[in-house]
Design an enzyme around this catalytic site. Structure first.
Site, PDB file in Angstrom:
ATOM      1  N   TYR A  58       0.865  -1.183   0.000  1.00  0.00           N
ATOM      2  CA  TYR A  58       0.000   0.000   0.000  1.00  0.00           C
ATOM      3  C   TYR A  58       0.898   1.229   0.000  1.00  0.00           C
ATOM      4  CZ  TYR A  58      -4.375   2.486   0.687  1.00  0.00           C
ATOM      5  OH  TYR A  58      -5.453   3.309   0.531  1.00  0.00           O
ATOM      6  N   LYS A 113     -20.022 -20.334 -11.707  1.00  0.00           N
ATOM      7  CA  LYS A 113     -19.296 -20.052 -12.946  1.00  0.00           C
ATOM      8  C   LYS A 113     -17.885 -19.561 -12.626  1.00  0.00           C
ATOM      9  CE  LYS A 113     -20.084 -19.903 -17.449  1.00  0.00           C
ATOM     10  NZ  LYS A 113     -20.944 -20.801 -18.225  1.00  0.00           N
TER      11      LYS A 113
END
Length: 409
Positions: A58, A113
């Site tokens: 970060y 999926k």
């Protein structure tokens, strides 16, 4: 082996005893138990163990990467997950055999999926269920989401809107956009049909096919069969053969009538089946046995409606040389999972800007080739768990993308 349940119940009770209550009615059901908490999660690929890790993952380290991408946008593929993640987008209007059940109810399917993308193609995927069925709003929303993804898999969007949505997104975006209900089904069907024809000593060019269903899958199958060189194909809807002399056709069906039915057939599905070599069902309903009996010798029957095939295999086997369905409990399952993971993996491997007809044909040829030396009436298509499938399709699609000039690496 049963699937492992990795998401614990919030009350800590995961067993079937003591009234586990996994299902809404308070009884134990393994399907509900498996889905408790969802079927997927996001995990970090880098550690954040201390302040040094934090400063790299970060701020301030991330700012260097952001600035580099701002100067050279293509670097987003190298320094973010964009190169390996697909958005699985639906509006919940055509979910499996359930129909228009809405976006929330579609999420278990979209999660499924997504995990199939990962399991079979090594591709990360994020399910996105949209709270709109408006074509313009769906297109605009996906365009706005697109910078975060390397590809878009449209899923379970009803026809005819699905055709326009896919077309407009393909025109607007420079990443692969693929409606699996159309093209995944078409690729696997073509692969199985190639092998079934080979097994019966015929070429595609010698076959006349009849497709029952003029929706997303039926139209896509007709297109890919024509591209692959089939002798002739007629598409049928509820009113019979889709032919140019009908005055009730939608724009999509009018287009279909323009490139199919060279034999100028008219009448019902049953009429069209008289002497036909191939039946492909993507519509539901039941085809009378008398019509099946009138098909040509050594016919090929792909009755793919779920859960009830248009022609039950017990009936089909009386007349056909090869029988395929969409079900896993019969041989020759036409399953989209054989296609879409490898197609996206190959396209994203070379950073293709789109998925072309040539790439789909290459995927079908590669899929057929996996079992080309092992053919039998019960084996014209590989199992989804055949470890050769995804690498073969991935490599073929990547090579086709380069050959067609849509690859960027």
């Amino acid at each position: 082996m049963a699937a492992e349940i990795v998401n614990p119940r919030s009350d800590g009770n995961t067993g079937a005893d003591e009234g586990a209550g996994s299902a809404p009615d308070g009884t134990f059901d393994p399907a509900f138990a498996l889905h408790r908490g969802g079927k997927m999660a996001i995990r970090a690929t880098v550690p954040v163990r201390d302040k040094d890790d934090l400063s790299l993952a970060y701020t301030p380290g991330v700012a260097k990467v952001c600035s580099a991408i701002a100067e050279q946008p293509e670097l987003v593929y190298d320094y973010t997950w964009k190169s390996q993640v697909v958005a699985v987008v639906t509006d919940g209007t055509a979910v499996l055999g359930l129909g228009d059940i809405g976006p929330e109810a579609s999420l278990p399917v979209m999660e499924g999926k997504a995990i199939l993308f990962k399991q079979f193609g090594g591709v990360d995927a994020v399910p996105i269920a949209l709270g709109t069925t408006d074509t313009d709003e769906i297109v605009e929303t996906v365009i706005r989401l697109a910078p975060s993804f390397g590809g878009v898999n449209l899923e379970d969007i009803s026809a005819p809107r699905c055709f326009e949505i896919e077309r407009r997104l393909q025109e607007a975006l420079d990443i692969p956009v693929f409606h699996d209900d159309q093209h995944g089904t078409a690729v696997v069907t073509l692969a199985a049909l190639r092998n079934a024809a080979k097994l019966t000593d015929r070429s595609l060019g010698q076959l006349r096919a009849v497709i029952s269903g003029a929706g997303a899958a039926g139209v896509a199958i007709a297109k890919i069969l024509i591209e692959a060189g089939i002798g002739d194909v007629a598409v049928c809807d509820r009113k019979g053969v889709v032919s140019a002399d009908r005055g009730d056709l939608t724009d999509v069906k009018r287009e279909v009538a323009g490139f199919t039915n060279k034999g100028r057939l008219t009448g019902s599905l049953e009429d069209a089946l008289d002497g036909a070599d191939v039946f492909i069902g993507v519509s539901g309903g039941t085809v009378p046995e008398e019509a099946v009996a009138k098909m040509a010798k050594n016919s090929l029957i792909f009755a793919m409606a779920n859960p009830t095939p248009e022609i039950h295999p017990d009936v089909a086997h009386k007349y056909a040389a090869v029988v395929a369905t969409g079900r896993s409990d019969f041989p020759n399952q036409i399953n989209n999972v054989l296609a879409f993971p490898g197609i996206f993996a190959g396209a994203m491997q070379v950073r293709a800007s789109r998925i072309t007809e040539g790439m789909k044909l290459a995927a079908a040829e590669a899929l057929a080739a996996v079992v080309a030396d092992e053919l039998s009436a019960d084996r014209v298509i590989p199992s989804p768990f055949d470890e050769r499938v995804a690498p073969a399709v991935t490599a073929a699609v990547a090579a086709a993308a380069r050959a067609e000039g849509v690859a960027r690496r």
